[in-house]
Write a protein that holds these residues in place. Structure first.
Motif, short mmCIF file in Angstrom:
data_model
loop_
_atom_site.label_atom_id
_atom_site.label_comp_id
_atom_site.label_asym_id
_atom_site.label_seq_id
_atom_site.Cartn_x
_atom_site.Cartn_y
_atom_site.Cartn_z
N ALA A 131 -85.63 12.72 -66.40
CA ALA A 131 -87.08 12.46 -65.88
C ALA A 131 -88.37 13.90 -65.32
CB ALA A 131 -86.89 11.15 -65.31
N GLN A 132 -89.32 13.27 -66.81
CA GLN A 132 -90.45 14.12 -66.02
C GLN A 132 -91.63 14.03 -65.95
OE1 GLN A 132 -88.21 17.45 -65.76
NE2 GLN A 132 -90.13 18.00 -64.65
N ASP A 135 -94.60 12.71 -67.62
CA ASP A 135 -94.68 12.54 -69.09
C ASP A 135 -94.90 11.68 -70.34
OD1 ASP A 135 -93.34 11.98 -71.67
OD2 ASP A 135 -91.32 13.06 -70.96
N PRO A 136 -95.36 11.58 -71.14
CA PRO A 136 -96.46 10.03 -71.41
C PRO A 136 -94.99 9.05 -71.65
CG PRO A 136 -97.66 12.13 -71.98
CD PRO A 136 -96.25 13.22 -71.28
N GLY A 137 -94.38 9.78 -71.85
CA GLY A 137 -92.80 8.94 -73.11
C GLY A 137 -92.41 7.95 -71.49
N LEU A 138 -92.77 8.29 -69.97
CA LEU A 138 -91.68 7.25 -69.63
C LEU A 138 -93.36 6.19 -68.95
CD1 LEU A 138 -91.03 9.86 -66.53
CD2 LEU A 138 -89.51 8.22 -67.70
N HIS A 170 -95.30 4.00 -63.23
CA HIS A 170 -95.17 5.49 -63.46
C HIS A 170 -95.53 6.13 -62.70
CE1 HIS A 170 -94.94 9.47 -66.21
NE2 HIS A 170 -94.49 9.69 -65.29
N SER A 213 -94.83 8.42 -59.26
CA SER A 213 -95.90 10.40 -59.57
C SER A 213 -95.91 9.96 -57.99
CB SER A 213 -96.29 10.34 -60.73
OG SER A 213 -95.95 10.05 -61.92
#
Length: 529
Positions: free
Chosen positions: A207-208, A211-214, A223, A227
């Motif tokens: 996981a970055q 990252d919008p994918g999360l 999310h 963060s």
């Protein structure tokens, strides 16, 4: 030689401490599951007919679904040999729990995510800090509604006075629980609400953060919160410091759910990596190095009648140096003579296995013909030494106990003495008095029930119990003090314990202050040494 040292360095011996119902027995079972020591975990408070927890063996424990005595469980995992000391978490636990902590090299503290730090945890934590041993924290039940994780950390720091370092961070809780973020590996361990208890492996996702994918996996609000939380932790929280961990000043914190088996395996892997191998022990000859060739051990628990068929007594010993071999001769320091350790047993609750050999760090049970006491030292060293004694902790509840049938005096005395030698209860009597009527002190009131149950079932004796109003006990440290000459309040009672040490029983804290102010020479202690 290499093999000998390697065996010792691969040992990990720890106690699990918690308040009742925080999920300690469940966590213990999941750890045993990984070690292949059991095939399926029995949920402790299961329905009738479901399996009782593996680590509970006494009849009264099976009936109530709680741990009353401390049992010892061993398993192997990833090349390590792991000894778990399972302590009772019930509020009616006994002094046995405190003593078990004396045999551990580290402790795992289980905290209920909804309830935070509870009473019993504070008491047990105190004993750990007294010895300065490393403490690892598992915050359990994240799949239920939980307190804010920052509040939980702050509570641990303020109530227990120890710094915290979260190894992972929860994403939501209860129905919203999505898993945890591993701060070191920078990956997410995803939690599946599948309804199956702990069968499947959790999915690991690199996981970055940001990252919008999360957003899709976690939902955008969770999310964003994650963060922000991680940024805050990286900037403001305590730094990780292994030296502080090893000295019990910083606790690594893990979030998870033992019941669903989530986060248990990563916790175990990190625990084995960070916790110490067997530690040196203080003795009359200075600290004893675990890698020393001479065998040495101390007795920290005695349990009679574990096996109804054999009416036996088992002394649990913690090996502090060298290697145990079945049938070896050792010197019993307090008894002043050699004894043969005919057989060592390892106990998985009531199931026993004969042990041929064991190493420093291991805990084994040896047959006790009635010669051992708690704190005794056994060694093969040419110059014998004694390990520092195990303190006697102050009981908090007192009762006057006598037998109903005076014809059974012999059985009554034998039963009381044996149960007291095990350390589940403490017996006090009037100065110079006999055993016809005694005062029993316990750390938790359930021990009174256990005492009554065991005297009836194992010694066939019925007893009368009358609660006494005392709340505090103090040992008199002055050797030359005559308790009868002391100026005390009328409700203070003078007694002696099993070892002939003089004590005072107080009904309140004010009476203790009175005793100290009116007897200037008097030195009182909360712990019997």
């Amino acid at each position: 030689m290499e093999n000998f040292i390697e065996q010792i360095d691969k040992r990990r011996t720890f106690a699990i401490i918690s308040h009742p119902d925080a999920g300690k027995t469940t966590l213990t079972e999941k750890l045993l599951l990984y070690g292949g020591a059991i095939q399926q975990a029995g949920i402790v408070k299961g329905k009738k007919g479901a399996r009782a927890a593996v680590s509970d063996w006494m009849e009264i424990e099976k009936q109530r679904g709680i741990s009353v005595t401390s049992s010892v469980l061993q398993f192997r995992y990833n090349g390590y040999c792991v000894n778990i000391l399972d302590t009772p978490g019930h509020q009616d636990f006994s002094e046995d729990t405190y003593r078990t902590l004396m045999a551990a090299d580290s402790a795992v503290m289980v905290i209920d995510a909804a309830k935070g730090v509870e009473n019993q945890t504070k008491k047990l934590f105190k004993v750990c800090t007294m010895r300065g041993i490393p403490i690892f924290t598992f915050i359990n039940k994240m799949d239920r509604d939980a307190q804010n994780p920052f509040d939980l950390l702050e509570e641990i720091e303020q109530v227990l006075g120890i710094e915290t370092y979260p190894m992972n961070w929860p994403i939501g809780s209860g129905k919203e629980f999505k898993g945890v973020y591993d701060r070191n590996k920078k990956e997410i361990l995803a939690f599946q609400h599948s309804g199956k208890v702990g069968q499947q492996q959790a999915e690991k996702i690199e996981a970055q953060l940001g990252d919008p994918g999360l957003d899709e996996l976690l939902t955008k609000p969770l999310h964003d919160t994650l963060s922000e939380d991680i940024e805050l932790l990286d900037g403001a929280a305590y730094e990780f410091n292994l030296d502080k961990v090893r000295h019990g000043m910083l606790t690594p914190v893990f979030f998870g759910s033992a019941l669903t088996n989530f986060g248990v395996e990563p916790f175990l892997a990190d625990f084995l990596r960070l916790s110490p191998p067997p530690l040196p022990r203080d003795s009359s000859a200075g600290p004893i190095d675990p890698r020393r060739e001479d065998f040495s051990a101390f007795v920290f628990k005695i349990q009679a009648n574990m096996n109804k068929a054999h009416r036996d007594r088992i002394a649990f010993i913690r090996i502090c140096s060298g290697k145990f071999e079945r049938g070896m001769d050792v010197f019993h320091v307090q008894g002043g003579k050699k004894v043969k350790l005919a057989q060592g047993t390892q106990l998985m609750a009531s199931e026993r296995e004969i042990v041929e050999e064991a190493y420093a760090g291991d805990i084994i049970g040896v047959f006790d013909p009635g010669i051992f006491s708690i704190g005794d030292t056994l060694t093969t060293a040419k110059t014998p030494f004694a390990f520092a004694g195990i303190p006697t902790f102050a009981p908090e509840h007192f009762s006057r106990v006598s037998q109903v049938d005076t014809m059974k005096r012999k059985q009554f005395v034998k039963g009381m003495e044996q149960i007291a030698q095990e350390g589940a209860i403490q017996i006090f009597k009037e100065l110079g008095g006999g055993m016809e009527e005694v005062i029993v002190g316990v750390v938790g009131v359930l021990q009174f029930e256990v005492l009554e149950y065991r005297l009836k079932n194992e010694y066939n004796v019925d007893i009368r119990m009358q609660n006494l109003p005392y709340s505090f006990i103090r040992w008199i440290e002055n050797e030359d003090c005559d308790p009868k000459a002391l100026n005390l309040t009328s409700d203070t009672r003078r007694v002696e314990d099993f070892k002939g040490r003089k004590l005072l029983l107080f009904t309140n804290a004010w009476s203790i202050t009175w005793a100290e102010e009116h007897n200037k020479e008097l030195r009182l202690s909360e712990v019997g040494r």
